[in-house]
Enzyme design. Sequence first.
Site: not given
Length: 417
Positions: A72, A76, A98
Amino acid sequence: METPTLNKSGSLTIVGTGIESIGQMTLQTLSYIEAADKVFYCVIDPATEAFILTKNKDCVDLYQYYDNGKSRMDTYTQMSEVMLREVRKGLDVVGVFYGHPGVFVNPSLRALAIAKSEGFKARMLPGVSAEDCLYADLCIDPSNPGCLTYEASDFLIRERPTNIYSHFILFQVGCVGIADFNFTGFENSKFGILVDRLEKEYGAEHPVVHYIAAMLPHEDPVTDQWTIGQLREPEFYKRVGGVSTFYIPPKERKEINVDIIRELKFLPEGKVPDTRTQIYPPNQWEPEVPTVPAYGSNEHAAIAQLDTHTPPEQYQPLATSKAMTDVMTKLALDPKALAEYKADHRAFAQSVPDLTANERTALEIGDSWAFRCAMKEMPISLLDNAKQSMEEASEQGFPWIIVVGVVGVVGSVVSSA
């Protein structure tokens, strides 16, 4: 280290869409999406994605940088860099994430920090986070009796302390100890380690609320109340997923310090404070909280005064023109108009028709107190008090606006900064 000057073309604005589809997007966020040269987005529901695409012709989906088994952190880094490349080309870029774009979001914060370090204008706008939704759906107030918020893996790795007297919120409980990504979800095989820690701190019988905020308008939030011990049972832990959050209510209520109560003079002389009872309403998730009734003697007395109520002398009703309402709305929702105003208050104020003299002066000054005095009916006593306090501050070298003591009239006397 030399601070970079903000003289480069190109900017980065990071915004959030909230959790529930479309409806939690702020007017401010929407205005920046519409005004952007290019929009990058990472959202979790297709309706919000489709809505964004109707608001700007040049949009890029950042979700494409996730992949099964991929770190991840690598994702990013890539997300932030593709946004920065466009900023460096001189474009006004908006990054959409979000929830709240700075809460449990790495690429937004990384991109902002790098953009600022390179001398670009960069800012983040607030959004509705999952924690905001939790406060609303569970009807809890983080200020009473305080709140701790942790990410589940970090809570374990760094042995973060708990506080049994406060609300406790744990995020990402469905991916404990997992650093990569999987489109099909997480196995969460290390979940038992988290349960061990929670049992140690609170005991197996203490309640825990399994919470998932509603993501679509027709959905209800998940607010399942279990015990910590039940988290070991497959019937329960298999319902914990990647968007699950745990809320753990206080285990005990801390008694107040009577000596401090007296020192602060919270109570009339001679009155003995109640060291345990809480104000109404009680926390429905917390066991055995002594709470005052909804309608006690104090409440009945306050309600009895409603029928004879009149606004107090220092109440300030709204008294503004349509022109002022329109221009303040424009400054809030039109980034280009806001930039013009920030560049030259006076020129902008002079360009707006139909303002009163006081409203135009307030726009030229740009101070919140000046706006209030121009848009509200201000009582003389309040203006006199404000004038005195501001004059005292001005004598000490603070750049205050001096307000003359005439109802609705703003003086444009500004001390030197």
